[in-house]
Design a protein around this motif. Structure first.
Motif, PDB file in Angstrom:
ATOM      1  N   UNK A 168     -29.259  59.710  39.183  1.00 28.04           N
ATOM      2  CA  UNK A 168     -29.985  60.132  40.380  1.00 28.04           C
ATOM      3  C   UNK A 168     -30.992  61.203  39.977  1.00 28.04           C
ATOM      4  N   UNK A 169     -32.260  60.902  40.153  1.00 29.19           N
ATOM      5  CA  UNK A 169     -33.305  61.853  39.772  1.00 29.19           C
ATOM      6  C   UNK A 169     -33.823  62.541  41.029  1.00 29.19           C
ATOM      7  N   UNK A 170     -33.625  63.851  41.103  1.00 31.13           N
ATOM      8  CA  UNK A 170     -34.064  64.677  42.232  1.00 31.13           C
ATOM      9  C   UNK A 170     -33.496  64.203  43.563  1.00 31.13           C
ATOM     10  N   UNK A 171     -32.170  64.056  43.650  1.00 33.85           N
ATOM     11  CA  UNK A 171     -31.582  63.624  44.924  1.00 33.85           C
ATOM     12  C   UNK A 171     -31.501  64.771  45.924  1.00 33.85           C
ATOM     13  N   UNK A 172     -31.354  64.400  47.193  1.00 36.61           N
ATOM     14  CA  UNK A 172     -31.146  65.366  48.273  1.00 36.61           C
ATOM     15  C   UNK A 172     -29.837  65.017  48.970  1.00 36.61           C
ATOM     16  N   UNK A 173     -29.251  65.974  49.638  1.00 41.69           N
ATOM     17  CA  UNK A 173     -27.976  65.726  50.320  1.00 41.69           C
ATOM     18  C   UNK A 173     -28.145  64.720  51.452  1.00 41.69           C
ATOM     19  N   UNK A 213     -32.696  66.891  37.691  1.00 41.07           N
ATOM     20  CA  UNK A 213     -33.589  67.494  38.687  1.00 41.07           C
ATOM     21  C   UNK A 213     -34.452  68.568  38.048  1.00 41.07           C
ATOM     22  N   UNK A 214     -35.569  68.842  38.705  1.00 41.19           N
ATOM     23  CA  UNK A 214     -36.462  69.890  38.245  1.00 41.19           C
ATOM     24  C   UNK A 214     -36.000  71.249  38.723  1.00 41.19           C
ATOM     25  N   UNK A 215     -36.011  72.212  37.832  1.00 38.21           N
ATOM     26  CA  UNK A 215     -35.509  73.545  38.167  1.00 38.21           C
ATOM     27  C   UNK A 215     -36.398  74.276  39.155  1.00 38.21           C
ATOM     28  N   UNK A 216     -37.662  73.851  39.276  1.00 37.91           N
ATOM     29  CA  UNK A 216     -38.571  74.499  40.234  1.00 37.91           C
ATOM     30  C   UNK A 216     -39.153  73.451  41.175  1.00 37.91           C
ATOM     31  N   UNK A 217     -38.348  72.496  41.576  1.00 42.09           N
ATOM     32  CA  UNK A 217     -38.785  71.423  42.473  1.00 42.09           C
ATOM     33  C   UNK A 217     -39.198  72.004  43.820  1.00 42.09           C
ATOM     34  N   UNK A 230     -22.219  67.742  42.713  1.00 41.67           N
ATOM     35  CA  UNK A 230     -20.865  68.200  43.055  1.00 41.67           C
ATOM     36  C   UNK A 230     -20.136  67.167  43.902  1.00 41.67           C
ATOM     37  N   UNK A 231     -20.840  66.586  44.869  1.00 43.28           N
ATOM     38  CA  UNK A 231     -20.212  65.603  45.753  1.00 43.28           C
ATOM     39  C   UNK A 231     -19.732  64.387  44.979  1.00 43.28           C
ATOM     40  N   UNK A 232     -20.478  64.018  43.930  1.00 45.79           N
ATOM     41  CA  UNK A 232     -20.138  62.837  43.143  1.00 45.79           C
ATOM     42  C   UNK A 232     -19.215  63.155  41.974  1.00 45.79           C
ATOM     43  N   UNK A 233     -18.848  64.446  41.823  1.00 42.85           N
ATOM     44  CA  UNK A 233     -18.110  64.869  40.631  1.00 42.85           C
ATOM     45  C   UNK A 233     -18.842  64.433  39.369  1.00 42.85           C
ATOM     46  N   UNK A 234     -20.170  64.588  39.422  1.00 45.59           N
ATOM     47  CA  UNK A 234     -21.003  64.115  38.334  1.00 45.59           C
ATOM     48  C   UNK A 234     -21.533  65.235  37.466  1.00 45.59           C
ATOM     49  N   UNK A 235     -22.359  64.844  36.506  1.00 42.36           N
ATOM     50  CA  UNK A 235     -22.989  65.775  35.574  1.00 42.36           C
ATOM     51  C   UNK A 235     -24.372  66.132  36.099  1.00 42.36           C
ATOM     52  N   UNK A 236     -24.724  67.411  36.065  1.00 43.49           N
ATOM     53  CA  UNK A 236     -26.033  67.875  36.517  1.00 43.49           C
ATOM     54  C   UNK A 236     -26.855  68.321  35.315  1.00 43.49           C
ATOM     55  N   UNK A 237     -28.098  67.855  35.250  1.00 41.29           N
ATOM     56  CA  UNK A 237     -29.011  68.201  34.166  1.00 41.29           C
ATOM     57  C   UNK A 237     -30.272  68.789  34.782  1.00 41.29           C
ATOM     58  N   UNK A 238     -30.492  70.076  34.574  1.00 42.51           N
ATOM     59  CA  UNK A 238     -31.695  70.737  35.082  1.00 42.51           C
ATOM     60  C   UNK A 238     -32.789  70.674  34.026  1.00 42.51           C
ATOM     61  N   UNK A 239     -34.005  70.334  34.462  1.00 43.61           N
ATOM     62  CA  UNK A 239     -35.154  70.312  33.557  1.00 43.61           C
ATOM     63  C   UNK A 239     -35.960  71.579  33.803  1.00 43.61           C
ATOM     64  N   UNK A 240     -35.922  72.531  32.875  1.00 41.16           N
ATOM     65  CA  UNK A 240     -36.577  73.824  33.094  1.00 41.16           C
ATOM     66  C   UNK A 240     -38.074  73.672  33.384  1.00 41.16           C
ATOM     67  N   UNK A 241     -38.540  74.421  34.387  1.00 38.68           N
ATOM     68  CA  UNK A 241     -39.966  74.465  34.695  1.00 38.68           C
ATOM     69  C   UNK A 241     -40.535  73.222  35.333  1.00 38.68           C
ATOM     70  N   UNK A 242     -39.704  72.239  35.658  1.00 41.86           N
ATOM     71  CA  UNK A 242     -40.212  70.959  36.162  1.00 41.86           C
ATOM     72  C   UNK A 242     -40.273  70.942  37.681  1.00 41.86           C
ATOM     73  N   UNK A 243     -41.419  70.505  38.219  1.00 41.77           N
ATOM     74  CA  UNK A 243     -41.581  70.266  39.653  1.00 41.77           C
ATOM     75  C   UNK A 243     -41.352  68.783  39.937  1.00 41.77           C
ATOM     76  N   UNK A 244     -41.316  68.434  41.202  1.00 43.13           N
ATOM     77  CA  UNK A 244     -40.858  67.114  41.640  1.00 43.13           C
ATOM     78  C   UNK A 244     -41.622  65.956  41.006  1.00 43.13           C
TER      79      UNK A 244
END
Length: 265
Positions: A168-173, A213-217, A230-244
């Motif tokens: 999931x790339x840049x998901x929202x709740x 997801x982008x850290x500055x989306x 968190x909801x998916x009990x998944x792994x989160x990968x933040x991309x530093x400095x990345x916008x949407x």
């Protein structure tokens, strides 16, 4: 004086009613931003490309591009975001091909010259048609990749047809949470017709999930993406400095690596 106050209140109520009515009536024009066609042949985009037609449960015939790889480790269904068409996702397909993965680039109804008008219900049917096509190719593994709005499409699909993994790339709740950030003056939850409750779906999944997801989306706040992980009990990968909409979130190493890792390599 009392009459003047009543007239003033009537004017305010009328203005509010017009604003809310317009927001309700035209909301899909704000949510879905398709680019049309015609598009080139898939083989003119990448040598391995095939033009395919997907038939939806409600009878639409949708154009899509399939980029197979011989002896692929997995096939990836790519559900795009709310803007553009499949031509914008070719760099992702090329990068995933390079990692030994076959790729189907889906265009929803109303996108890329396809018939129909987009809606939450319609996009769900489109994704099912895309999955049906890939299942017929008998891949060793099947992965779903959702980008932004597409995360709502693939998480819903995964509740009915679980894949071997989900990126999931840049998901929202849910879509309302994004709407409230951008239209704080509107009762977004009451007005929305299409809801895409990603976190609700994610809680029901029992497959590996990676959120990138982008850290500055500035479109989807990073905390919403982390909440989905968190909801998916998944792994989160933040991309530093990345916008949407930064290229690094299209075919950057974090995105491509997340898909390749779920494919087993």
């Amino acid at each position: 004086m009392r009459r003047r106050v009543l007239i003033g209140l009537a004017v305010v109520v009328t203005i509010v009613a017009v604003v809310f009515g317009a927001a309700f009536a035209f909301q899909r024009k704000l949510i879905y931003l398709p680019s049309g066609g015609p598009l080139p042949n898939a083989a003119d985009v990448l040598p391995s490309g095939r033009d395919v037609t997907l038939t939806t449960g409600d009878g639409l015939r949708l154009g899509a591009w399939y980029f197979p790889v011989e002896d692929a480790r997995a096939a990836v269904l790519v559900a795009p975001g709310n803007a553009g068409n499949r031509s914008l996702r070719v760099p992702l397909a090329e990068a995933l091909n390079g990692r030994g993965l076959s790729v189907l680039l889906l265009d929803y109804r109303g996108y890329g010259g396809n018939p129909g008008s987009p809606s939450e219900e319609g996009l769900a049917l489109d994704a099912r048609a895309a999955r049906d096509f890939l299942v017929r190719q008998k891949p060793e593994r099947l992965l779903y990749f959702g980008e932004s709005l597409g995360t709502g499409v693939v998480t819903e699909l995964a509740t009915e047809h679980p894949p071997d993994g989900l990126v999931l790339r840049s998901p929202f709740t849910d879509l309302a949470a994004v709407g409230k950030r951008h239209y704080p003056f509107l009762p977004v939850s009451l007005l929305l017709r299409d809801r895409f409750p990603v976190s609700e779906y994610a809680q029901r999944l029992r497959v590996p999930v990676t959120v990138v997801y982008g850290a500055v989306d500035s479109i989807v706040p990073p905390e919403l993406s982390r909440a989905v992980a968190d909801a998916a009990n998944g792994r989160a990968v933040a991309v530093p400095g990345a916008d949407h909409n930064d290229p690094v979130l299209l075919d950057g190493p974090e995105v491509v690596g997340a898909v390749a890792k779920l494919a087993g390599g």
